[in-house]
Design a protein around this motif. Structure first.
Motif, PDB file in Angstrom:
ATOM      1  N   VAL A  76      27.058  49.120  89.406  1.00  0.00           N
ATOM      2  CA  VAL A  76      26.113  49.072  88.335  1.00  0.00           C
ATOM      3  C   VAL A  76      25.061  49.717  88.920  1.00  0.00           C
ATOM      4  O   VAL A  76      24.260  49.509  89.882  1.00  0.00           O
ATOM      5  N   VAL A  77      24.303  50.533  87.842  1.00  0.00           N
ATOM      6  CA  VAL A  77      22.986  51.240  88.255  1.00  0.00           C
ATOM      7  C   VAL A  77      21.929  50.987  87.596  1.00  0.00           C
ATOM      8  O   VAL A  77      20.887  51.148  87.624  1.00  0.00           O
ATOM      9  N   SER A  78      22.189  50.000  86.244  1.00  0.00           N
ATOM     10  CA  SER A  78      21.394  49.831  85.244  1.00  0.00           C
ATOM     11  C   SER A  78      21.680  48.443  84.585  1.00  0.00           C
ATOM     12  O   SER A  78      22.728  48.325  84.211  1.00  0.00           O
ATOM     13  N   ALA A  79      20.672  47.694  84.469  1.00  0.00           N
ATOM     14  CA  ALA A  79      20.956  46.427  83.752  1.00  0.00           C
ATOM     15  C   ALA A  79      19.507  46.289  82.855  1.00  0.00           C
ATOM     16  O   ALA A  79      18.555  46.247  83.300  1.00  0.00           O
ATOM     17  N   LYS A  80      19.595  46.208  81.520  1.00  0.00           N
ATOM     18  CA  LYS A  80      18.549  46.304  80.782  1.00  0.00           C
ATOM     19  C   LYS A  80      18.759  45.090  79.492  1.00  0.00           C
ATOM     20  O   LYS A  80      19.644  45.099  78.903  1.00  0.00           O
ATOM     21  N   TRP A  81      17.724  44.262  79.430  1.00  0.00           N
ATOM     22  CA  TRP A  81      17.443  43.514  78.526  1.00  0.00           C
ATOM     23  C   TRP A  81      17.432  44.087  77.150  1.00  0.00           C
ATOM     24  O   TRP A  81      16.778  45.028  76.998  1.00  0.00           O
ATOM     25  N   HIS A  82      17.753  43.247  76.146  1.00  0.00           N
ATOM     26  CA  HIS A  82      17.335  43.514  74.756  1.00  0.00           C
ATOM     27  C   HIS A  82      15.918  42.749  74.520  1.00  0.00           C
ATOM     28  O   HIS A  82      15.505  42.065  75.533  1.00  0.00           O
ATOM     29  N   LYS A  83      15.298  43.323  73.739  1.00  0.00           N
ATOM     30  CA  LYS A  83      13.729  42.702  73.441  1.00  0.00           C
ATOM     31  C   LYS A  83      13.874  41.241  73.279  1.00  0.00           C
ATOM     32  O   LYS A  83      12.855  40.789  73.813  1.00  0.00           O
ATOM     33  N   LYS A  84      14.966  40.716  72.637  1.00  0.00           N
ATOM     34  CA  LYS A  84      14.659  39.343  72.613  1.00  0.00           C
ATOM     35  C   LYS A  84      15.342  38.533  73.744  1.00  0.00           C
ATOM     36  O   LYS A  84      14.908  37.270  73.702  1.00  0.00           O
ATOM     37  N   GLY A  85      15.834  39.116  74.552  1.00  0.00           N
ATOM     38  CA  GLY A  85      15.908  38.426  75.966  1.00  0.00           C
ATOM     39  C   GLY A  85      17.178  37.507  75.916  1.00  0.00           C
ATOM     40  O   GLY A  85      17.521  36.875  76.761  1.00  0.00           O
ATOM     41  N   ASP A  86      18.107  37.974  75.069  1.00  0.00           N
ATOM     42  CA  ASP A  86      19.347  37.325  74.985  1.00  0.00           C
ATOM     43  C   ASP A  86      20.589  38.150  75.632  1.00  0.00           C
ATOM     44  O   ASP A  86      21.364  38.197  76.354  1.00  0.00           O
ATOM     45  N   SER A 119      27.668  51.126  84.459  1.00  0.00           N
ATOM     46  CA  SER A 119      28.181  51.407  85.782  1.00  0.00           C
ATOM     47  C   SER A 119      28.947  52.891  85.425  1.00  0.00           C
ATOM     48  O   SER A 119      30.082  52.982  84.956  1.00  0.00           O
ATOM     49  N   PRO A 120      28.410  53.958  86.012  1.00  0.00           N
ATOM     50  CA  PRO A 120      28.794  55.190  85.472  1.00  0.00           C
ATOM     51  C   PRO A 120      30.163  55.467  85.970  1.00  0.00           C
ATOM     52  O   PRO A 120      30.820  56.267  85.223  1.00  0.00           O
TER      53      PRO A 120
END
Lengths: 837, 680
Positions: free
Chosen positions: A625-635, A641-642
């Motif tokens: 996995v190279v990136s993990a991003k939240w949604h604005k609301k945090g859920d 994972s390329p």
């Protein structure tokens, strides 16, 4: 002699004629033995009687008449006839004659003048003169040629052309016309006395008698003067008859007669033009006069003293070839400028001499030995002074002629007419004017300017671990960093104190299946590559990406209320046992396994009532996995994972511990980054070159942004959601205005090395990009709510301080959520906080 | 027919023309119009040389000649040339059209046919016939080309540089060999006429002896004309130089120069072909002095006799028509009447001075004549209407008398002397001043020392080397003669064309003279220079190292700045300095940032310009460096000889430094730079 005598008897005619020397007879009448002279007139009038006539006397008379007669026609005809006769006549006998006439005096050749019909020699001066010379007149002869018949009386032998020896045995030699035998008169003739004959001959010669023997008639014939003359002429190859004129004077029989006076217009009047002066001649004269006036020709030329006017002109030219005159009066216009066609390009002037070309230059202009050596290798054109090598002469007298004077001038000449010319506009601008004038940075405060706090990462090994990612809590109190040694550390921003740290790499690897264990221990710790604090202020957790896992970590920073909320959020995830029962989606079930951590790994919460603190759940995927991003609301959150093909992008819901796989197919290459739109249900997925925008509700692709980069490394979305910045490994920073177009609004290239991260400030109009060159560029990036105004991007500060390790500089940077501060993390294991001072 | 199925369209034969399936309008809108060939672009505007030859049907030789005479040159096509036409020479099609209409072209053809005739005669060994025909060679004039190429006089003046340079070169070439005697003679006479004009009108502005020759610049009616006079020695003539090209150029330049000279001479009221007789040429030492002599005479005459001027005016009015006897007769009669009228006018003037001119009845031509007479009077030798600059120049040598010694090349020096208002004498029978004349102020000598024969010359004169003359003229300032004395080592001879300020480097001698002019005398430079050198050297070595440190330090200082402000009040000077420094730094930073925002194109252009500037700066710096080294070396040489330049320099630097450090330590301070070094 007897023979001669007999001959004479037989031939009476010669006797008569020979002595015809009386004055009255102007011509010699020579008919020989045969009389064939027939008068023309007689012939004409009475042809019958003519043939039978025997008239000697008459003949003579007639002839005499002829002599007095001047009718030329007759003469001419007679001449012609005579010529014919003689030709025929002589043909048979010639052979015999030839020998005898060798020494006959040839008088005929001396008579040059023309002969008229009477055989007179007519000289040009005296046409009418009469020839009195008897000798000459003897030769002359006019035949009447009236008949072929030589033997009119019929007394001659008429045997025809038979061999005479047939008659050798007889006493006659043939028969005459009357059938009578022609008796051999002198039978002794053939076989006679040779002595006599010789004597006879001698006598004849002495008497100038030429006698030939007529074998047919068996008689001796004495040749007349005329006959002799004819023989001589034939021998000489001339016309046989002396009176024959080969080239008679042309007699214009029609002279005096108007030849044109017949035909259709024979009697018309002479045209008038024939009586008037010629117009052509007049024109010619006029031309000449004109030339004379203009000086093109002179009188000398007209009178013929000069052959060619060029001669005169040439002489003139010698003196004055191109005499100058006043060419410029001073009122000329700039014709060159107005002239049609291509603009005239004046040849550039040769540069004026510099100090170095002086015969006595200042010493500093003289080339050193190294210079000279360098110049030797150079092409002449590239040398600073061309062919010239500056040299110092002590005085003027020691200066000699310049060696290359002629060559340089010649080359200049060649340049003038051979070099293509082109008008090049020289840029006469101040280079500083090219630099864009930006608003003063000091007017755009606040922005981070100087380093204030340095967070030092503790490490055991030789090298400090690289800090791969940074995140700040939404309240701005805590900073979390993920390092290449697999640790996630939480720092206090104000003091720089390290609060907590978890070795995620270890945790994840122990939690993983056994088959991977050996591998993971061998490979060393896995780096924490992505870290993000939950943007929801009441949710105190963060998201980390380590190896193949995304890990949710409870931070334990909240108060009592928040701790409960967080607990509620995390409870279902924490309960996951790794059997996959929580994931409903069939596809996602294959791609991800939620596995909760037990409480043993928990540490004390940072705040007193912070609730749980430590890793809660790990989401195991098949690839890194190279990136993990939240949604604005945090859920919700999205992991990337390329290498996982269709499962590259996964969307997870923490509340329900659910996952879903939005794409069934991998499009456009490996996915690099993915993130949510801050306010709309959009998902941005960045592949290496493009950014796709998906509508999550409609489940369609909204647009595709073309970055123009080769390898996108980072992506951030403006808090307003209308602008995106993209950093790429090929040193570009690209700004997209989503309202504008799919192509970049601005592409900037100011970093010397690859960009690692780009960030917008959540509150201030700031933007930062960090790069492998060890710098962080901070921009003032004002986005206006007015759609007509383009965003303002002004660079305000370059932050330095990180050193470059293994070609890696600043790997992560992030703004403080509430202050204009910037955290940056470098490959040198340091985290810097830059504040606006 | 049987195969065809109803309803199906019939297939077209494969032989049928392909149809795009679009209507013509649609096609037009989609693909645009088909461009016609050779209607636009490179093909239509430019033509290669070989195509030109085909078109004009002349040989390459003739074409080249025509190009030279007509001033046609190839052009570089704008934009990209197609790859198959790279490296070709292009002429503009309109230039070629102009060539095609050139009457000279016909003359060339005529000449070719003429040459055929002569050659035929020569081939038959008919020498006298060939010689007779030879005299009928078609000739041509070039004045129409002069007018065409230079519609205004200013244009002609602007293009005179090459013409003069070539003329002077030909004048210096031997007349035997590859250049005919006629050409060199013509070149000599033209050069002399030009020189005479420049000297008389004192239009010489710059003069400079270079290795290449003597450069001169004259200002003719506001236009600067620059030319080179080769040194008067036998010129080296390379074998591979094609003199046909140069003679063709000269052919045109000769015509051009003659017309220009006619114009300029006419402007000073002199009839152009100066009546220089062979007697005068033979009598004087050079063609220039003969011309000058005659010109002076003519100008004097023009000043004295009015009728002369009137004659010219009348002649001008009637145009160039000497050939016709009739008109000349008319002129003569006119002249007579004018002379009479003049007398009348003068008497009238004497009688009633107050009367207006209108009262006097004079005919039109007479009026003109009078006006022109006034003009020509004004432009006599004494007061040639010179512009301010020229009169200023003329004042420089005014009252000075130069005597040019035998060994000195007289031509251009005489020119310079006269142009700047001096009078000249030389060793020769035709010299106006003898060597012993007491009026001589400067005797120009170029010998190692004065010969004993000069001992009996009057002592009132100064003996100088020729460079003094040129330097004085260029600096427009009578330089002290001490440096230019006989046998002395000369100061450097500087080019007057170089703008030192623009160049960024001023040679020492120029500075010295500048100071002299301003009345200040430079202090002896050597000591200062050494100190400077030392300073710079030290700073240079430390610069690189210290830069980074400074940056870091400054950043550190930034934090402290605010806190320690009060303390710093005490030494406000240091603070100010620091502030200034910071400000400068900020500016630099801002600039660096702004540069990042430049477009790619702009950045490239900017970098290129910076490259050029840097190069220039580097050259200037190199000059400075060399000068310092040389000066140091010279200073050293005075004290100790036998050491190399570099060694001397290093030693000097070391000793200087030691002394300075000692001084500093004595005062109690410490050497900052030194400290830094030890730190490291």
């Amino acid at each position: 002699m007897a023979r001669k005598g007999s001959k004479k008897q037989k031939d009476p005619e010669p006797v008569i004629e020979e002595e015809g020397d009386d004055d009255s007879s102007e011509s010699v009448y020579d008919s020989g033995a045969e009389e064939y002279e027939i008068d023309e007139e007689e012939y004409d009038s009475d042809a019958q009687s003519d043939s039978d006539e025997e008239e000697e006397s008459e003949d003579e008379e007639e002839f005499e008449d002829q002599g007095s007669d001047d009718d030329e026609d007759e003469v001419l005809e007679r001449q012609i006839k005579a010529a014919r006769e003689e030709d025929e006549d002589d043909s048979g006998d010639e052979l015999e004659i030839i020998d005898d006439f060798e020494n006959i005096p040839r008088s005929f050749s001396q008579t040059k003048g023309k002969r008229d019909k009477d055989g007179k020699v007519v000289t040009k001066d005296d046409e009418d003169g009469v020839i009195n010379d008897p000798e000459v007149s003897k030769l002359m002869h006019t035949d009447d040629f009236s008949s072929d018949d030589e033997d009119a009386e019929g007394e001659g032998n008429r045997i025809g052309r038979v061999p005479l020896h047939w008659y050798d045995e007889y006493d006659h030699i043939g028969y005459d016309a009357h059938g009578k035998k022609v008796v051999k008169q002198s039978s002794k003739g053939a076989g006679g006395d040779l002595l006599d004959q010789a004597l006879q001959n001698q006598d004849d010669l002495e008497n100038k008698k030429y006698i030939v023997h007529d074998a047919l008639n068996d008689k001796d014939v004495q040749l007349t003067e005329r006959q002799l003359e004819i023989i001589r002429r034939v021998q000489a190859g001339a016309f046989a008859h002396p009176e024959f004129e080969a080239y008679p004077d042309h007699i214009n029989y029609f002279s005096g007669v108007d030849q044109m006076d017949f035909g259709i217009n024979g009697d018309r009047y002479e045209p008038k033009a024939r009586f008037q002066p010629s117009k052509y001649e007049k024109a010619k004269v006029r031309q000449m006069l004109k030339k004379l006036e203009s000086g093109a020709i002179t009188m000398d030329y007209l009178t013929g003293k000069i052959r060619d006017m060029n001669d005169v002109r040439r002489e003139k030219k010698e003196g004055e070839d191109d005499k100058p005159f006043m060419m410029w009066k001073g009122d000329e216009e700039d014709e060159l400028h107005f002239r049609k066609g291509p603009m005239h390009i004046a040849a550039p002037k040769l540069p004026p001499p510099t100090h170095a070309t002086s015969y006595n230059p200042p010493d500093e202009y003289l080339p050193t030995e190294e210079d000279l050596k360098e110049w030797e290798d150079m092409d002449v054109k590239d040398r600073p002074h061309g062919l010239l090598i500056p040299k110092k002469f002590k005085n003027l007298r020691s200066v000699g002629a310049y060696e290359h004077a002629v060559r340089e001038r010649f080359e200049r000449c060649l340049d003038l007419y051979l070099c293509p010319r082109v008008m090049k506009r020289r840029l006469n601008i101040d280079p500083e004017s090219l630099v864009p004038s930006l608003p003063k940075a000091s007017d755009l405060r606040p922005f981070p300017t100087s380093k204030c706090i340095e967070f030092d990462t503790p490490y055991d090994s030789d090298e400090a671990p690289m800090i791969r990612c940074l995140t700040v809590s939404p309240d701005g109190q805590f900073l979390a960093s993920g390092a290449s040694d697999g640790f996630v550390r939480i720092w206090e921003v104000q003091t720089g104190r390290l609060l907590r740290s978890w070795n995620l790499s270890k945790l994840v690897s122990t939690g993983e299946d056994n088959d991977d264990e050996a591998e993971s221990t061998n490979a060393g710790p896995k780096a924490v590559v992505s870290l993000e604090w939950n943007p929801n202020r009441s949710h105190h957790c963060m998201l980390a990406a380590v190896g193949k896992c995304a890990v949710v970590i409870a931070t334990g920073t909240g108060g009592t209320d928040d701790a409960e909320l967080t607990e509620a959020l995390l409870s279902s995830a924490a309960a996951c046992s790794g059997d996959g029962s929580n994931v409903k989606n069939a596809k996602a079930k294959k791609a991800v396994i939620w596995k909760g951590f037990d409480n043993s790994s928990d540490s004390d919460p940072i705040s007193a009532f912070g609730g749980r603190c430590g890793p809660i759940v790990a989401l195991h995927t098949s690839k890194d996995v190279v990136s993990a991003k939240w949604h604005k609301k945090g859920d919700y959150f999205v992991t990337v994972s390329p290498k996982a093909l269709s499962a590259a992008v996964l969307i997870h819901q923490l509340n329900k511990a659910a996952s879903q796989q939005p794409f069934s197919k991998n499009k456009g290459g490996e996915v690099q980054r993915a993130c949510f739109h801050p306010s709309k249900p959009f998902l941005f997925v960045a592949t290496k070159e493009h950014i796709r925008v998906y509508h999550l509700v409609k489940q369609t692709m909204v647009r595709r942004l073309l970055s123009g980069c080769k390898w996108i490394s980072s992506l951030d979305i403006h808090p307003s959601g209308d602008h995106i910045i993209v950093g790429s490994l090929d040193r570009k920073m690209v700004w997209f205005d989503l309202d504008l177009s799919a192509t970049p609004y601005k592409t900037l290239r100011y970093h010397e090395k690859a960009l690692r991260s780009v960030n917008f400030h959540p509150r201030y109009p700031l933007m930062a990009s960090s790069s492998d060159d060890g710098t962080v560029h901070v921009f003032h990036s004002m986005v206006y709510s007015d759609l007509m105004r383009n965003p303002l991007v002004v660079p305000v500060k370059v932050l330095r301080g990180h050193s470059v390790v293994n070609k890696l500089g600043v790997i992560a940077s992030i703004f403080h959520p509430t202050q204009p501060w910037l955290f940056s993390a470098g490959a040198d294991g340091k985290i810097h906080l830059y504040q606006d001072i | 027919m049987g195969n065809r199925i109803k309803g199906k369209t019939k297939k077209k034969s494969i032989k049928a023309a392909h149809h795009s399936g679009m209507s013509s309008k649609r096609k037009l809108s989609r693909f645009g119009k088909n461009l016609k060939k050779n209607n636009a672009g490179l093909e239509a505007t430019f033509i290669t040389r070989s195509a030109v030859l085909k078109k004009l049907q002349i040989t390459l030789k003739d074409f080249r000649r025509l190009c030279i005479l007509k001033g046609v040159y190839p052009r570089e096509p704008r934009g990209r040339t197609p790859s198959n036409k790279k490296g070709q020479v292009f002429y503009h099609i309109k230039d070629v059209k102009a060539l095609a209409h050139e009457p000279l072209l016909d003359k060339f053809r005529e000449f070719r046919t003429f040459m055929k005739k002569v050659r035929r005669a020569a081939g038959r060994n008919e020498k006298d016939e060939a010689a007779r025909k030879d005299s009928f060679a078609p000739t041509y004039t070039l004045h129409h080309l002069v007018r065409e190429r230079y519609p205004r006089f200013q244009d002609a003046l602007g293009d005179l540089d090459d013409a003069l340079a070539l003329t002077y070169l030909f004048a210096a070439l031997p007349s035997t060999g590859r250049v005919s005697a006629k050409v060199t003679k013509k070149a000599q006479s033209l050069a002399a006429q030009w020189g005479a004009y420049c000297a008389t009108t004192s239009s010489i502005t710059k003069s400079f002896v270079s290795v290449k020759g003597i450069y001169m610049e004259a200002n003719i009616q506001g236009t600067n004309v620059c030319w080179v006079i080769p040194h008067s020695y036998t010129q080296n003539i390379p074998q591979d130089v094609d003199f046909r090209v140069m003679t063709t150029f000269f052919e045109f330049y000769e015509t051009l120069l003659s017309f220009v000279l006619y114009k300029v001479y006419n402007d000073i009221g002199v009839r152009y072909p100066l009546p220089v007789t062979s007697v005068e040429l033979g009598g004087s030492s050079s063609a220039l002095s003969a011309n000058l002599h005659v010109l002076k005479k003519v100008l004097n005459q023009a000043g004295s006799s009015a009728s002369n001027a009137i004659a010219e005016a009348v002649e001008e009015q009637t145009g160039d028509s000497e050939q016709k006897n009739v008109e000349s007769n008319v002129k003569r009669s006119k002249l007579k009447t004018i002379d009479e009228a003049l007398k009348q006018v003068e008497s009238d003037d004497d009688e009633d001075m107050n009367d207006d001119e209108e009262d006097v009845d004079i005919s039109g031509p007479l009026k003109d004549a009078l006006e022109s007479m006034d003009q020509s009077r004004a432009s006599s030798v004494q007061n040639l209407s010179l512009d301010d600059e020229a009169t200023k120049r003329k004042r420089l040598f005014a009252g000075l008398t130069f005597f040019i010694s035998r060994e000195v090349p007289k031509g251009y020096l005489e020119l310079v002397c006269l142009a700047y208002g001096g009078s000249v004498g030389w060793e020769g029978s035709d010299s106006p001043i003898s060597a012993k004349d007491p009026s001589i102020t400067h005797h120009i000598v170029d010998r190692p020392k004065l010969p004993s024969s000069y001992d009996d010359l009057p002592k009132s004169r100064e003996f100088v080397q020729p460079q003094w003359l040129l330097d004085s003229a260029n600096f427009s300032f009578l330089l002290p003669t001490s440096k230019y004395a006989v046998g002395a080592e000369l100061p450097p001879h500087l080019s007057p064309w170089v703008d030192n300020e623009e160049e960024g480097y001023t040679p020492a001698y120029a500075e010295e003279i500048d100071a002299l002019k301003n009345g200040t005398i430079l202090p002896s430079t050597t000591g200062d220079v050494i100190a400077e050198a030392e300073d710079e050297d030290a700073s240079m070595s430390s610069d690189d190292d210290s830069e980074e440190e400074e940056i870091q330090k400054d950043e550190g200082e930034n934090d402290e700045d605010e806190e320690s402000e009060e303390e710093e009040d005490e030494d406000s000077e240091a603070l100010q300095k620091r502030r200034a420094k910071r400000k400068q730094k900020e500016e630099e930073e801002a600039k660096a940032l702004a540069k990042t925002m430049m477009s790619k194109k702009g950045a490239r252009l900017y970098n290129r310009m910076q490259y050029g500037l840097e190069k220039k700066q580097a050259a200037v710096e190199l000059l400075h460096k060399r000068r310092k080294e040389i000066e140091i070396c010279k200073g050293k040489n005075k004290t100790e000889d036998g050491k190399t330049m570099l060694k001397a320099k290093v030693e000097r630097l070391k000793s200087e430094r030691r002394a300075v450090e000692k001084d500093y330590e004595n005062t109690g301070g410490s050497m900052k730079k030194k400290k830094r070094r030890t730190k490291k």
